[in-house]
Scaffold this active site. Structure first.
Site, PDB file in Angstrom:
ATOM      1  N   TYR A 123      15.452  72.765  71.043  1.00 46.02           N
ATOM      2  CA  TYR A 123      14.734  72.295  70.055  1.00 46.02           C
ATOM      3  C   TYR A 123      13.254  72.282  69.700  1.00 46.02           C
ATOM      4  O   TYR A 123      12.692  71.555  71.056  1.00 46.02           O
ATOM      5  CB  TYR A 123      15.256  70.973  69.722  1.00 46.02           C
ATOM      6  CG  TYR A 123      16.765  70.768  69.299  1.00 46.02           C
ATOM      7  CD1 TYR A 123      17.528  72.100  67.985  1.00 46.02           C
ATOM      8  CD2 TYR A 123      17.952  69.497  69.120  1.00 46.02           C
ATOM      9  CE1 TYR A 123      18.328  71.925  68.094  1.00 46.02           C
ATOM     10  CE2 TYR A 123      18.703  69.797  68.174  1.00 46.02           C
ATOM     11  CZ  TYR A 123      19.074  70.459  67.733  1.00 46.02           C
ATOM     12  OH  TYR A 123      20.425  70.545  67.458  1.00 46.02           O
ATOM     13  N   GLY A 173      22.781  64.638  49.531  1.00 48.20           N
ATOM     14  CA  GLY A 173      22.091  63.822  49.556  1.00 48.20           C
ATOM     15  C   GLY A 173      21.642  62.933  48.025  1.00 48.20           C
ATOM     16  O   GLY A 173      20.256  62.569  48.201  1.00 48.20           O
ATOM     17  N   GLY A 174      22.265  63.574  47.244  1.00 43.71           N
ATOM     18  CA  GLY A 174      22.126  63.021  45.803  1.00 43.71           C
ATOM     19  C   GLY A 174      20.937  64.308  45.138  1.00 43.71           C
ATOM     20  O   GLY A 174      19.929  64.276  44.850  1.00 43.71           O
ATOM     21  N   GLY A 188      22.268  70.217  54.518  1.00 42.48           N
ATOM     22  CA  GLY A 188      21.113  70.758  54.317  1.00 42.48           C
ATOM     23  C   GLY A 188      20.768  69.425  52.569  1.00 42.48           C
ATOM     24  O   GLY A 188      20.046  70.615  52.507  1.00 42.48           O
TER      25      GLY A 188
END
Length: 331
Positions: free
Chosen positions: A53, A223-224, A219
């Site tokens: 990362y 989440g709306g 992704g």
């Protein structure tokens, strides 16, 4: 915050896992430190990262966590720290040299020492294999892990992105050595992507692994995404996985039904998606990767949501799972 055991171990971890992949590429060091402080304040004690990362350069995320630990104040002692090994550490993701990636005993030994240096700690609580290595035998992998446990450099081993039969293969090999084996599996699992229910979750339950779902909002799709699109926000919703799904009329209708259901029950879509995962067998806690503090606050609220049977049944109607094998594909 609520806590649970990590799989069959005695280790107590929070029902949310703080994902750190955004630290470095999208969230600077100061804001990353603030998010980790806020996570501890909220009772989140399980932090997940990986040696690769950071992108530019790889390893930068571990360095940010290490500089946060170096501030003291009991930060390291309060955290159950998980990182991963497998990928090469070069900027373009290609091997810098033979044996500088994957799961040979040579690379495991090299990679763990490098992670410990970046993380500024003397041990890693959960060392995870980021992917299956088809060329390294499990006898070699477990020999390397057993040495690291004896040296006090790691405590537990876990997997990520394994198939169900990989989990069985790994833990049967560990049992032959008298080793503890895998105690966790980190996999892609959410309302919109339920294939893990076919074999990965049953294998994890059978072998006593805690399941740590990554991409719990698929992704940003859960989440709306449609509401954010309508309001002119939600950068992640306009492209990538969300954009492809929302461009398909049938899948867009499915996501709209989900958002309508969340609104009917007065719930934020993202919090509903996380709360659903917390009802799933074998799930220890989903990984949430906030870019800003407000996203962490929303995730923490999901832990206390109590979803009734009617709501859970409706979610199954909108997002029908495959069911376990072999019934998923046979009589």
């Amino acid at each position: 915050m609520k806590y649970t055991q990590l799989g069959r171990t005695g280790l107590r971890v929070s029902r949310l896992v703080l994902g750190t992949m955004n630290f470095g590429p999208h969230t600077d060091e100061a804001d990353s430190h603030a998010i980790m402080d806020a996570a501890l304040d909220a009772g989140v004690n399980f932090f997940d990262t990986a040696n690769v990362y950071g992108r530019d350069p790889r390893g930068r995320t571990e360095e940010i966590i290490g500089s946060w630990f170096a501030k003291g104040g009991g930060r390291r002692e309060k955290v159950v720290l998980a990182t991963k090994v497998y990928g090469p550490m070069t900027a373009d993701g290609s091997p810098a040299w033979p044996n500088h990636d994957k799961l040979s005993a040579v690379n495991i030994r090299r990679a763990v020492d490098a992670s410990l240096k970046r993380l500024q700690t003397d041990h890693i609580d959960l060392y995870q294999f980021h992917h299956i290595d088809r060329n390294s035998p499990w006898e070699e992998i477990w020999q390397a892990i057993d040495v690291l446990v004896q040296q006090g450099k790691i405590v537990y081993a876990g997997s990520s992105n394994f198939a169900g039969w990989h989990i069985a293969q790994a833990n049967e090999a560990a049992a032959r050595r008298g080793s503890l084996g895998l105690v966790s599996e980190q996999c892609l699992y959410n309302l919109a992507e339920r294939r893990a229910e076919m074999e990965v979750l049953p294998a994890a339950e059978s072998y006593g692994l805690g399941v740590i779902p990554w991409s719990p909002l698929h992704g940003g799709l859960l989440g709306g995404a449609i509401r954010k699109e309508r309001e002119g926000g939600g950068l992640r919703s306009s492209g990538g996985r969300s954009g492809e799904v929302l461009a398909d009329p049938a899948q867009r209708k499915q996501i709209q039904a989900y958002e309508d259901l969340a609104e009917k029950h007065g719930l934020a879509p993202g919090e509903l998606a996380l709360a659903w995962l917390l009802t799933r067998p074998a799930v220890t806690g989903p990984i949430v990767g906030p870019r800003v503090g407000e996203q962490l606050d929303s995730a923490v609220r999901a832990v206390d949501l109590d979803l009734g049977e009617e709501l859970l049944s409706t979610l199954d109607e909108i997002f029908p799972g495959t069911g376990p094998s072999p019934e998923a594909f046979a009589w």
